[in-house]
Enzyme design. Sequence first.
Site, mmCIF file in Angstrom:
data_model
loop_
_atom_site.group_PDB
_atom_site.id
_atom_site.type_symbol
_atom_site.label_atom_id
_atom_site.label_comp_id
_atom_site.label_asym_id
_atom_site.label_seq_id
_atom_site.Cartn_x
_atom_site.Cartn_y
_atom_site.Cartn_z
ATOM 1 N N SER A 133 8.207 -4.966 0.843
ATOM 2 C CA SER A 133 7.413 -4.117 -0.042
ATOM 3 C C SER A 133 8.175 -2.813 -0.201
ATOM 4 O O SER A 133 9.017 -2.477 0.638
ATOM 5 C CB SER A 133 6.045 -3.843 0.596
ATOM 6 N N TYR A 146 0.391 -1.756 8.640
ATOM 7 C CA TYR A 146 1.007 -2.523 7.550
ATOM 8 C C TYR A 146 2.453 -2.094 7.350
ATOM 9 O O TYR A 146 3.360 -2.929 7.281
ATOM 10 C CB TYR A 146 0.213 -2.339 6.254
#
Length: 278
Positions: A133, A146
Amino acid sequence: MGGDVALVTGGSSGIGEITARQLHDAGFTVYAAARRADKMAGLEEAGVHTVTLDVTDEASARRAVEGIVAESGGIDVLVNNAGYGSYGAVEDVPLTEAQAQLDVNVLGLARMAQLVLPGMRARGSGTIINISSMGGRFVTPLGGWYHASKYAVEALSDAMRLELAPFGIDVVVIEPGSIRSAWGSIAAEKVRHASGSGPYARQAEAVAKTLDASARPDFRAASDPEVVARGIVRAAGARRPRSRYAIGRGSAPAIALSRVLPDRVFDRLIARAFGVRR
């Protein structure tokens, strides 16, 4: 790429499902894997093979890989897409949830790589595509665990790239920006559950609203999952793929800004983007 076998984890929805379809259309023999095979009936109808697989379970993962190898002779491309976003203040998130986040996003990815690598080394070729990401390069408010998982994906991918180059195996990192999918709604639910009351409540609600908005079709700062899938297919079919692909609206510019701006200046930009007061 004709006849190459690709395994896509997290194949029941979102980026994984669309990637499986696009790889199939590009000529790959595709196996889409997820914990619930019934959610992949549409892929079966489209000609994609489906496999029940829990990346956090050693027996399940081994059984899936061995079954694919027995049926198709080997796995040429692994797309490590399975993952989710656990949001909440580090102070609030139980370590059992933190462990679950790392088990799926990091250890599950490593487990799948370990299982396919012996065959790739024996053939002297292969491609491992790890879905990270833009959040593997910088953090957003209340996303500590995360982001820790995605930073780990980046580091593991760099290490694997060095280790596997002598065997003719490519390792690719995909760094999507904000994507219109259920991922944002799930992350919003996580942050409200973990930090919706107490000292972080105001931040949690601001972050949750931003995450919820990213899932809406009219959210202009997000890209469709098809954009990411096209990048994955491009990397899977490339003779010499790049080590990193920053894909989707905002990913490359945000990563660049995170590298050149002072930390506190970038912190203010990110906080403002998420509506968090400082």
